[in-house]
Design an enzyme around this catalytic site. Sequence first.
Site, PDB file in Angstrom:
ATOM      1  N   GLU A 173      43.338  78.712 130.004  1.00 39.93           N
ATOM      2  CA  GLU A 173      42.297  79.365 129.349  1.00 39.93           C
ATOM      3  C   GLU A 173      41.127  79.303 130.124  1.00 39.93           C
ATOM      4  O   GLU A 173      40.520  79.521 129.177  1.00 39.93           O
ATOM      5  CB  GLU A 173      42.309  78.608 127.581  1.00 39.93           C
ATOM      6  CG  GLU A 173      44.360  78.439 127.005  1.00 39.93           C
ATOM      7  CD  GLU A 173      43.685  78.392 125.332  1.00 39.93           C
ATOM      8  OE1 GLU A 173      42.696  77.563 125.018  1.00 39.93           O
ATOM      9  OE2 GLU A 173      45.016  78.557 124.617  1.00 39.93           O
ATOM     10  N   ASN A 214      47.348  79.219 133.535  1.00 39.92           N
ATOM     11  CA  ASN A 214      48.363  79.668 132.074  1.00 39.92           C
ATOM     12  C   ASN A 214      47.061  79.823 130.716  1.00 39.92           C
ATOM     13  O   ASN A 214      46.161  79.432 130.728  1.00 39.92           O
ATOM     14  CB  ASN A 214      48.615  77.500 131.689  1.00 39.92           C
ATOM     15  CG  ASN A 214      49.558  78.503 129.879  1.00 39.92           C
ATOM     16  OD1 ASN A 214      50.645  78.903 129.583  1.00 39.92           O
ATOM     17  ND2 ASN A 214      49.165  76.778 129.548  1.00 39.92           N
ATOM     18  N   HIS A 250      51.463  83.372 122.218  1.00 41.75           N
ATOM     19  CA  HIS A 250      50.945  83.504 121.282  1.00 41.75           C
ATOM     20  C   HIS A 250      51.007  84.717 120.442  1.00 41.75           C
ATOM     21  O   HIS A 250      50.007  85.368 120.112  1.00 41.75           O
ATOM     22  CB  HIS A 250      49.528  82.411 120.690  1.00 41.75           C
ATOM     23  CG  HIS A 250      49.958  80.498 121.271  1.00 41.75           C
ATOM     24  ND1 HIS A 250      50.910  80.296 120.527  1.00 41.75           N
ATOM     25  CD2 HIS A 250      49.443  80.085 121.706  1.00 41.75           C
ATOM     26  CE1 HIS A 250      50.903  78.721 121.375  1.00 41.75           C
ATOM     27  NE2 HIS A 250      49.994  79.480 122.524  1.00 41.75           N
ATOM     28  N   GLU A 279      53.817  79.176 126.128  1.00 41.10           N
ATOM     29  CA  GLU A 279      54.369  78.991 124.490  1.00 41.10           C
ATOM     30  C   GLU A 279      54.585  79.625 123.854  1.00 41.10           C
ATOM     31  O   GLU A 279      53.973  79.755 122.768  1.00 41.10           O
ATOM     32  CB  GLU A 279      53.010  77.811 124.535  1.00 41.10           C
ATOM     33  CG  GLU A 279      52.417  77.638 125.492  1.00 41.10           C
ATOM     34  CD  GLU A 279      50.348  77.078 125.702  1.00 41.10           C
ATOM     35  OE1 GLU A 279      49.763  77.145 124.231  1.00 41.10           O
ATOM     36  OE2 GLU A 279      50.335  76.320 126.382  1.00 41.10           O
ATOM     37  N   ASP A 281      55.500  81.316 120.389  1.00 34.52           N
ATOM     38  CA  ASP A 281      55.203  81.202 119.041  1.00 34.52           C
ATOM     39  C   ASP A 281      55.104  82.620 117.944  1.00 34.52           C
ATOM     40  O   ASP A 281      54.495  83.182 118.706  1.00 34.52           O
ATOM     41  CB  ASP A 281      54.894  80.262 118.145  1.00 34.52           C
ATOM     42  CG  ASP A 281      53.292  80.072 118.678  1.00 34.52           C
ATOM     43  OD1 ASP A 281      52.333  81.436 118.616  1.00 34.52           O
ATOM     44  OD2 ASP A 281      52.998  78.976 118.091  1.00 34.52           O
TER      45      ASP A 281
HETATM   46  C1  XIL Z   1      47.751  72.948 120.192  1.00 38.53           C
HETATM   47  C2  XIL Z   1      48.613  71.754 119.876  1.00 38.53           C
HETATM   48  O1  XIL Z   1      50.048  72.106 119.409  1.00 38.53           O
HETATM   49  C3  XIL Z   1      48.424  71.289 118.922  1.00 38.53           C
HETATM   50  O2  XIL Z   1      48.990  69.796 117.853  1.00 38.53           O
HETATM   51  C4  XIL Z   1      46.790  70.238 119.213  1.00 38.53           C
HETATM   52  O3  XIL Z   1      45.715  70.048 117.649  1.00 38.53           O
HETATM   53  C5  XIL Z   1      45.747  71.579 119.617  1.00 38.53           C
HETATM   54  O4  XIL Z   1      46.117  72.531 120.393  1.00 38.53           O
HETATM   55  N1  XIL Z   1      47.237  76.838 123.849  1.00 38.53           N
HETATM   56  C6  XIL Z   1      46.720  75.433 124.401  1.00 38.53           C
HETATM   57  C7  XIL Z   1      47.922  74.179 123.530  1.00 38.53           C
HETATM   58  O5  XIL Z   1      47.229  75.453 125.800  1.00 38.53           O
HETATM   59  O6  XIL Z   1      47.563  73.011 124.532  1.00 38.53           O
HETATM   60  C8  XIL Z   1      47.735  74.418 121.901  1.00 38.53           C
HETATM   61  O7  XIL Z   1      48.323  73.339 121.105  1.00 38.53           O
HETATM   62  C9  XIL Z   1      48.086  75.427 121.447  1.00 38.53           C
HETATM   63  C10 XIL Z   1      47.044  77.041 121.735  1.00 38.53           C
END
Ligand code: XIL
Length: 369
Positions: A173, A214, A250, A279, A281
């Site tokens: 990020e 990422n 996401h 990631e 979802d």
């Molecule tokens: C999130 C986890 O899922 C949580 O449990 C934690 O509290 C915060 O981080 N982007 C990312 C991940 O790269 O590391 C994050 O994970 C979600 C967003």
Amino acid sequence: MKAIRIAMAGALTATALATFGASATATGPYPGPDRPQSIDQSLRDLGKRHDLRIGTAVDMSALANDATYRDMAGSEFSAVTAENVMKWEVLEPQRGTYDWTAADQLVAFARAHGQRVHGHTLLWHNQLPGWLTAGVADGSIDAEELRGLLRTHIIDVVSHFRGKIWHWDVVNEVIDDNAQLRDTIWLRQLGPGYIADAFRWAREADPRVKLYLNDYNIEGVNAKSDAYYDLVKRLRGDGVPVAGIGIQGHLGTQYGPPTNAPENFLRFDALGLETAVTEADVRSVMPIENPEISAQSHGFSLLLQACLITPRCVMFTVWGFTDRYQWVSGFFDGQGWAAPFDENFAPKPAYQQMRVDLALANGPRKRDR
Ligand code: XIL
């Protein structure tokens, strides 16, 4: 439920035709002699024909305490990512004292289940240890010391896991929602060169592991993914060992789907990069109704199809496979239902859709460019 199934079947036919119709041959609309005749297989098995690892983020306390979670994590997926336990605050809670316990447990679990491990993450602006952020804030850690700390962190972590990690998210990020380098302690103290340095340090510690950037909101073609495209091109031009780009995935059904995701994945591929959905979802504003159920299914499918059409998309990982242990509800007020299995581990339409996508797509993909 019956009405939803009918609506989904209609949507599926249209999507399948739009996506795969172009490659039809005389043998029928969906060529590929090894196309499975049944979708009654795990995602990991359905991914094999595509040389595509299907992964999940793993919550270590669920893995320790919930047998259903553990069984499904082991049987349904062929890759794992530590949801939290490879982040700096967990690995080095006190300065100079590492705690590898939980991360090593995940690596052992993966090994026992024939899974690869996606390393997440060496450098981020969140989940940094308190001693580090406090030291920077009060000036007791200056820029030069911070640079040394980062270098040591990256080298120690990559060395500890050498040979056990498939790819590392070296930087996470680093571009913000205005498509600029994110304003963090790293950029402020070290200047923009910290990104190239991080990759070079990681390479020094493990000559073989694949190194990734990422980020989120780079699923489709937009200003932020354009900025990444320019950044990786520049880095590779400078000889920085960037192997791939992790597209987090996401999504939220309230925002509508990303624009031109396949085109976006393919332009990174054309640069010679690997891609991965790291990631995935698809959350919704609660309570969910039938439109959100369909939209969630479409969101997962859209990401998976973009990956399947991209020759070097090597992994498709969901950020938690069950709503029982999923970060969205604790993070976005009033939102949830983001995983492909519900909180009782029952599969949602999104899960069935991903199986159909994996069964329908041609395989294997050509990776010889
Ligand atoms: C999130 C986890 O899922 C949580 O449990 C934690 O509290 C915060 O981080 N982007 C990312 C991940 O790269 O590391 C994050 O994970 C979600 C967003």
